[in-house]
Motif scaffolding. Structure first.
Motif, short mmCIF file in Angstrom:
data_model
loop_
_atom_site.label_atom_id
_atom_site.label_comp_id
_atom_site.label_asym_id
_atom_site.label_seq_id
_atom_site.Cartn_x
_atom_site.Cartn_y
_atom_site.Cartn_z
N LEU A 93 0.68 -1.36 0.03
CA LEU A 93 -0.08 -0.02 0.07
C LEU A 93 0.78 1.38 0.07
O LEU A 93 0.52 2.31 0.27
CB LEU A 93 -0.99 -0.05 1.22
CG LEU A 93 -2.03 -1.16 1.04
CD1 LEU A 93 -2.67 -1.21 2.59
CD2 LEU A 93 -2.57 -1.33 0.21
N SER A 94 2.14 1.00 -0.42
CA SER A 94 3.03 2.34 -0.37
C SER A 94 2.51 3.36 -1.62
O SER A 94 1.86 2.91 -2.41
CB SER A 94 4.47 2.13 -0.72
OG SER A 94 5.32 3.05 -0.91
N LYS A 95 2.71 4.76 -1.22
CA LYS A 95 2.46 5.86 -2.04
C LYS A 95 3.43 6.05 -2.69
O LYS A 95 3.38 7.24 -3.78
CB LYS A 95 1.70 7.08 -1.06
CG LYS A 95 0.60 6.44 -0.37
CD LYS A 95 -0.41 6.16 -1.24
CE LYS A 95 -1.64 5.73 -0.46
NZ LYS A 95 -3.06 5.19 -1.22
N ASN A 96 4.70 5.53 -2.45
CA ASN A 96 5.79 5.94 -3.45
C ASN A 96 5.94 5.17 -4.67
O ASN A 96 6.09 3.99 -4.54
CB ASN A 96 7.10 5.61 -2.24
CG ASN A 96 8.62 6.10 -3.14
OD1 ASN A 96 8.79 5.95 -4.13
ND2 ASN A 96 9.45 6.50 -2.25
N PRO A 97 6.09 5.92 -5.61
CA PRO A 97 5.92 5.26 -7.07
C PRO A 97 7.19 4.18 -7.31
O PRO A 97 6.90 3.18 -7.91
CB PRO A 97 6.12 6.47 -7.93
CG PRO A 97 5.70 7.45 -7.30
CD PRO A 97 5.88 7.19 -5.86
N ALA A 98 8.39 4.69 -6.76
CA ALA A 98 9.52 3.68 -7.02
C ALA A 98 9.24 2.34 -6.09
O ALA A 98 9.64 1.37 -6.66
CB ALA A 98 10.75 4.45 -6.43
N ILE A 99 8.55 2.67 -5.17
CA ILE A 99 8.50 1.29 -4.10
C ILE A 99 7.45 0.66 -4.73
O ILE A 99 7.56 -0.70 -4.77
CB ILE A 99 8.20 1.76 -2.62
CG1 ILE A 99 9.40 2.38 -2.20
CG2 ILE A 99 7.62 0.54 -2.00
CD1 ILE A 99 9.25 2.82 -0.80
N VAL A 100 6.48 1.16 -5.31
CA VAL A 100 5.45 0.41 -6.04
C VAL A 100 5.79 -0.49 -7.03
O VAL A 100 5.45 -1.53 -7.33
CB VAL A 100 4.08 1.27 -6.29
CG1 VAL A 100 3.01 0.69 -7.21
CG2 VAL A 100 3.59 1.86 -5.11
N GLU A 101 6.65 0.13 -7.81
CA GLU A 101 7.19 -0.39 -8.97
C GLU A 101 8.15 -1.70 -8.47
O GLU A 101 7.93 -2.74 -9.11
CB GLU A 101 7.94 0.51 -9.93
CG GLU A 101 8.75 -0.17 -11.10
CD GLU A 101 9.52 0.75 -11.83
OE1 GLU A 101 10.24 0.36 -12.85
OE2 GLU A 101 9.61 2.03 -11.50
N ALA A 102 8.75 -1.49 -7.52
CA ALA A 102 9.81 -2.52 -7.24
C ALA A 102 8.76 -3.61 -6.49
O ALA A 102 9.08 -4.77 -6.61
CB ALA A 102 10.64 -1.97 -5.92
N TYR A 103 7.82 -3.47 -5.93
CA TYR A 103 7.23 -4.16 -5.02
C TYR A 103 6.28 -5.30 -6.46
O TYR A 103 6.10 -6.29 -6.10
CB TYR A 103 5.74 -3.59 -4.25
CG TYR A 103 4.88 -4.63 -3.84
CD1 TYR A 103 4.86 -5.39 -2.76
CD2 TYR A 103 3.61 -4.42 -4.56
CE1 TYR A 103 3.89 -6.27 -2.42
CE2 TYR A 103 2.62 -5.19 -4.26
CZ TYR A 103 2.70 -6.33 -3.25
OH TYR A 103 1.74 -7.12 -2.82
N LYS A 104 5.88 -4.32 -7.13
CA LYS A 104 4.90 -5.27 -8.47
C LYS A 104 6.12 -6.18 -9.08
O LYS A 104 5.71 -7.37 -9.33
CB LYS A 104 4.36 -4.46 -9.52
CG LYS A 104 3.19 -3.67 -8.69
CD LYS A 104 2.72 -2.61 -10.01
CE LYS A 104 1.51 -1.93 -9.39
NZ LYS A 104 1.04 -0.94 -10.46
N ALA A 105 7.26 -5.97 -9.42
CA ALA A 105 8.31 -6.41 -9.91
C ALA A 105 8.50 -7.79 -9.10
O ALA A 105 8.85 -9.07 -9.58
CB ALA A 105 9.46 -5.81 -10.28
#
Length: 248
Positions: A93-105
């Motif tokens: 549930l992070s709002k940080n785009p870089a973290i969201v991208e890393a999480y998805k990968a």
């Protein structure tokens, strides 16, 4: 003439097995001809036979212990996988785009290795090796760095390596179809041993002018005293018991 007191029941399985081995070896070292008395010869031959079977039972105990160790190491690596997955969910549930991208990968990779912990030992080991290889690739290593989760992968790898090392060295000397009942084997082994010592004691008392039985009794008592003293030291007792009684 008496038999040195020894609480055989207090000896560990390994110590009890060594007592039998010592009883045989000490006769050989002293140059005792056991064939002089056919009964003694039969007792000693039976001790040799019992010792071989006893060793097999000890190996089975060791194998069972190793099986428990392997199961424990498997549990540890399963926990390391669970820790990784729980930490990964923190970023869902992070709002940080870089973290969201890393999480998805990273999640994509994780989905390719679902239910690793439920696989058999070899399959889980191979699966974890492949999982780690994927995460160490240039495509995913940066994402792990972004999530600061590289240490979790290191823990998984360490746990998996520990498991594989132990698993590869597991005891294979005994066929899985062979089952040894240590309790029964130990009982039979020491029934023969007790009969042997009582026989020697009786003959040594009757044949007072014959050193043959006296010498064998002395060897028996020396061996028994060694293990009796060992038990006394283990219990912190300065034990010099009077030589007497029968084996327990």
């Amino acid at each position: 003439m008496v038999l040195h007191k020894l609480s055989i029941a207090r000896l560990t399985h390994l110590e009890a097995g060594q007592l039998i081995k010592s009883s045989i070896k000490d006769l050989e070292t002293a140059g005792i001809n056991t064939t002089t008395d056919t009964h003694i010869d039969k007792y000693v031959q039976q001790m040799s036979t019992d010792s071989v079977l006893y060793d097999k039972a000890l190996l089975q105990i060791k194998k069972n212990q190793e099986t428990e160790e392997i199961a424990n190491l498997d549990h540890i690596r399963d926990l390391s996988l669970s820790a990784f997955n729980r930490q990964l969910k923190v970023y869902e549930l992070s709002k940080n785009p870089a973290i969201v991208e890393a999480y998805k990968a990273v999640t994509i990779v994780v989905k390719n290795y679902k239910n690793l912990a439920s696989l058999n030992y070899e399959a889980e080991s191979n699966g974890i090796d492949n999982l780690i290889a994927d995460f160490n690739s240039p495509a995913y290593a940066p994402h792990l760095a972004t999530l600061n989760m590289a240490e979790f992968i290191t823990e998984i790898k360490t746990a998996n390596d520990d498991f594989k090392l132990k698993f590869s060295k597991r005891t294979t000397d005994i066929s899985f179809t062979e089952v040894y009942n240590m309790k029964l084997i130990r009982k039979a082994t020491f029934e023969n041993y007790n009969n042997y010592t009582q026989y020697v004691l009786s003959l040594a008392r009757v044949n007072t002018g014959d050193d043959y039985y006296k010498n064998i009794l002395n060897i028996i008592n020396q061996t028994r005293k060694y293990y009796s003293d060992m038990l006394a030291k283990r219990n912190g007792v300065n034990n010099n018991p009077p030589s007497g009684g029968t084996p327990s």
